[in-house]
Design an enzyme around this catalytic site. Sequence first.
Site, PDB file in Angstrom:
ATOM      1  N   CYS A 181       0.935  -1.225  -0.148  1.00 53.35           N
ATOM      2  CA  CYS A 181      -0.097  -0.128   0.005  1.00 53.35           C
ATOM      3  C   CYS A 181       0.813   1.337  -0.097  1.00 53.35           C
ATOM      4  O   CYS A 181       0.425   2.400  -0.293  1.00 53.35           O
ATOM      5  CB  CYS A 181      -1.071   0.117   1.425  1.00 53.35           C
ATOM      6  SG  CYS A 181      -2.112  -1.287   1.094  1.00 53.35           S
ATOM      7  N   HIS A 227      -3.242   7.105   2.855  1.00 52.93           N
ATOM      8  CA  HIS A 227      -3.746   5.831   2.501  1.00 52.93           C
ATOM      9  C   HIS A 227      -5.143   5.521   2.764  1.00 52.93           C
ATOM     10  O   HIS A 227      -5.564   5.675   3.785  1.00 52.93           O
ATOM     11  CB  HIS A 227      -2.811   4.969   2.720  1.00 52.93           C
ATOM     12  CG  HIS A 227      -3.198   3.575   2.098  1.00 52.93           C
ATOM     13  ND1 HIS A 227      -3.837   3.196   0.833  1.00 52.93           N
ATOM     14  CD2 HIS A 227      -3.298   2.286   3.124  1.00 52.93           C
ATOM     15  CE1 HIS A 227      -4.054   1.779   1.167  1.00 52.93           C
ATOM     16  NE2 HIS A 227      -3.903   1.260   2.288  1.00 52.93           N
ATOM     17  N   ASN A 251     -10.068  -0.194   0.062  1.00 47.36           N
ATOM     18  CA  ASN A 251      -8.633  -0.162   0.156  1.00 47.36           C
ATOM     19  C   ASN A 251      -8.176  -0.713  -1.399  1.00 47.36           C
ATOM     20  O   ASN A 251      -7.981  -1.700  -1.379  1.00 47.36           O
ATOM     21  CB  ASN A 251      -8.015  -1.001   1.445  1.00 47.36           C
ATOM     22  CG  ASN A 251      -6.680  -1.056   1.229  1.00 47.36           C
ATOM     23  OD1 ASN A 251      -5.943  -0.486   0.599  1.00 47.36           O
ATOM     24  ND2 ASN A 251      -6.209  -1.471   2.600  1.00 47.36           N
TER      25      ASN A 251
HETATM   26  O1  UT7 Z   1      -3.662  -1.304   3.711  1.00 44.62           O
HETATM   27  C1  UT7 Z   1      -2.954  -1.225   4.956  1.00 44.62           C
HETATM   28  C2  UT7 Z   1      -3.338  -2.357   5.666  1.00 44.62           C
HETATM   29  N1  UT7 Z   1      -4.444  -2.684   6.078  1.00 44.62           N
HETATM   30  C3  UT7 Z   1      -5.004  -2.000   7.035  1.00 44.62           C
HETATM   31  O2  UT7 Z   1      -4.479  -0.887   7.577  1.00 44.62           O
HETATM   32  C4  UT7 Z   1      -6.283  -2.709   7.586  1.00 44.62           C
HETATM   33  C5  UT7 Z   1      -6.029  -2.547   9.330  1.00 44.62           C
HETATM   34  N2  UT7 Z   1      -7.192  -3.190   9.976  1.00 44.62           N
HETATM   35  C6  UT7 Z   1      -8.522  -2.815  10.104  1.00 44.62           C
HETATM   36  O3  UT7 Z   1      -8.729  -1.697   9.410  1.00 44.62           O
HETATM   37  C7  UT7 Z   1      -9.458  -3.310  10.851  1.00 44.62           C
HETATM   38  O4  UT7 Z   1      -8.790  -4.035  11.888  1.00 44.62           O
HETATM   39  C8  UT7 Z   1     -10.699  -4.430  10.221  1.00 44.62           C
HETATM   40  C9  UT7 Z   1     -11.522  -3.218   9.672  1.00 44.62           C
HETATM   41  C10 UT7 Z   1      -9.962  -5.108   9.426  1.00 44.62           C
HETATM   42  C11 UT7 Z   1     -11.274  -5.190  11.581  1.00 44.62           C
HETATM   43  O5  UT7 Z   1     -11.881  -4.178  12.449  1.00 44.62           O
HETATM   44  P1  UT7 Z   1     -11.572  -4.805  13.787  1.00 44.62           P
HETATM   45  O6  UT7 Z   1     -12.382  -3.737  14.922  1.00 44.62           O
HETATM   46  O7  UT7 Z   1     -10.243  -4.885  14.389  1.00 44.62           O
HETATM   47  O8  UT7 Z   1     -12.333  -5.949  14.056  1.00 44.62           O
HETATM   48  P2  UT7 Z   1     -11.939  -7.512  14.310  1.00 44.62           P
HETATM   49  O9  UT7 Z   1     -10.914  -7.850  13.077  1.00 44.62           O
HETATM   50  O10 UT7 Z   1     -11.257  -7.685  15.643  1.00 44.62           O
HETATM   51  O11 UT7 Z   1     -13.080  -8.280  14.394  1.00 44.62           O
HETATM   52  C12 UT7 Z   1     -14.248  -8.324  15.478  1.00 44.62           C
HETATM   53  C13 UT7 Z   1     -15.217  -9.049  15.262  1.00 44.62           C
HETATM   54  C14 UT7 Z   1     -14.848 -10.463  15.083  1.00 44.62           C
HETATM   55  O12 UT7 Z   1     -15.656 -11.204  15.957  1.00 44.62           O
HETATM   56  P3  UT7 Z   1     -15.518 -11.855  17.493  1.00 44.62           P
HETATM   57  O13 UT7 Z   1     -14.283 -12.598  17.249  1.00 44.62           O
HETATM   58  O14 UT7 Z   1     -15.369 -10.453  18.051  1.00 44.62           O
HETATM   59  O15 UT7 Z   1     -16.667 -12.372  17.697  1.00 44.62           O
HETATM   60  C15 UT7 Z   1     -14.842 -11.056  13.730  1.00 44.62           C
HETATM   61  O16 UT7 Z   1     -15.114 -12.166  13.211  1.00 44.62           O
HETATM   62  O17 UT7 Z   1     -15.979  -9.046  13.925  1.00 44.62           O
HETATM   63  C16 UT7 Z   1     -15.981 -10.146  13.204  1.00 44.62           C
HETATM   64  N3  UT7 Z   1     -15.772  -9.821  11.614  1.00 44.62           N
HETATM   65  C17 UT7 Z   1     -16.843  -9.574  11.138  1.00 44.62           C
HETATM   66  N4  UT7 Z   1     -18.113  -9.280  11.171  1.00 44.62           N
HETATM   67  C18 UT7 Z   1     -18.984  -9.114  10.190  1.00 44.62           C
HETATM   68  C19 UT7 Z   1     -14.794 -10.006  10.844  1.00 44.62           C
HETATM   69  N5  UT7 Z   1     -15.200  -9.381   9.778  1.00 44.62           N
HETATM   70  C20 UT7 Z   1     -16.542  -9.405   9.900  1.00 44.62           C
HETATM   71  C21 UT7 Z   1     -17.113  -8.922   8.667  1.00 44.62           C
HETATM   72  N6  UT7 Z   1     -18.638  -8.787   8.906  1.00 44.62           N
HETATM   73  N7  UT7 Z   1     -17.050  -8.459   7.461  1.00 44.62           N
END
Ligand code: UT7
Length: 329
Positions: free
Chosen positions: A116, A256, A286
């Site tokens: 990225c 980004h 993204n």
């Molecule tokens: O491009 C450069 C690199 N990339 C980034 O900068 C991305 C960086 N990361 C992020 O933007 C965030 O971490 C995400 C948007 C990917 C995720 O947000 P989060 O607040 O960190 O959520 P999480 O991954 O900790 O997931 C929270 C919950 C989980 O459930 P439990 O374990 O708490 O029950 C996931 O299973 O959300 C669940 N989950 C979803 N639920 C509905 C994960 N993906 C989804 C989804 N829809 N698509």
Amino acid sequence: MKRPIAAIAGTGRGLPAHVMTNHDFASIGIETSHEWIMERSGISERRVAKNGETTCSMAADAGRKAMEVAGVHPGEIDVIVLSTATPDRLLPSTAVDIQAELGATRAAAFDIGAACAGWLYAMTTAEGLIMSGTAETALVIGSEKMSAIVDWKDRATCVLFGDGAGAAVLKRSKHGKGILSAYMRSDGKLADLLYRPDGGATTPMSVEVLEKRSHLVRMAGREVFKHAVRSMADAADRALDGARLTGSDIDLLIPHQANVRIIEATAKHSGIPMDKVYVNVDRYGNTSSASIPIALNEAIESGRIKDGSTVMMVAFGAGFTWASMVIRF
Ligand code: UT7
């Protein structure tokens, strides 16, 4: 403040026509919701390449438009630097396909892989080539077909990415405007937090790899998020220091576009109010290294960047890699 060596003469973007909304994930069996995706990332829709659209075709589209705005003929391009994590083929580079497509017959062409942060790496490389006298005019493109490498069965990643390309023509600066500072960093110890485990030369594509789906993107989202916030802040500080400026001197921040929460944290760190931040992650998701040049092109076209504007760009990606740049327009 250093004297600018290279300046942007024109920009362009190339986006697939097909729009995939958050609601469309239901139709491919992904258990998610518009509300979850919006709240966690700020993404509402993204573009997905279809009908033969490729990393090369989107890049050529963006590149053609950038050359037109710059008033530069393909034969005047000395070098094409493409940043991509999604080359159309593993050999040769996609940059040479773009060269052939554009008819940039005099150009040297090569790809850069810095995920990225790649377009800022490519811009810094092109600036160096201009500085050394190796090139006078460069076409710097970020083009990504992320839909080809995300795991469409993994809801934690497939909802985040999109396809597209952005480009800029970079020329020797004649008017005291252009790149005021540039900064690049990497930390390879953290590579496995965002990567494609298999399918490269170490473990080439095989039935086993295909069955494990380990040739597709894997991301430890929460960990990546924390590093992104920290590294984007570092990159913003370094770019401002390098240009001997502070956040209040910045007319527009183009971060980004991975997650609106990361964007807000970066702006806050540098004391830049959100009305001076360009955000389009809601419309494109993204697009990896294409995100900054797409946003830059939109910001110029919509009049948010004017003659004399000072713009800071900050990126973070797999590797990890992070980078920043301040440009006076
Ligand atoms: O491009 C450069 C690199 N990339 C980034 O900068 C991305 C960086 N990361 C992020 O933007 C965030 O971490 C995400 C948007 C990917 C995720 O947000 P989060 O607040 O960190 O959520 P999480 O991954 O900790 O997931 C929270 C919950 C989980 O459930 P439990 O374990 O708490 O029950 C996931 O299973 O959300 C669940 N989950 C979803 N639920 C509905 C994960 N993906 C989804 C989804 N829809 N698509």
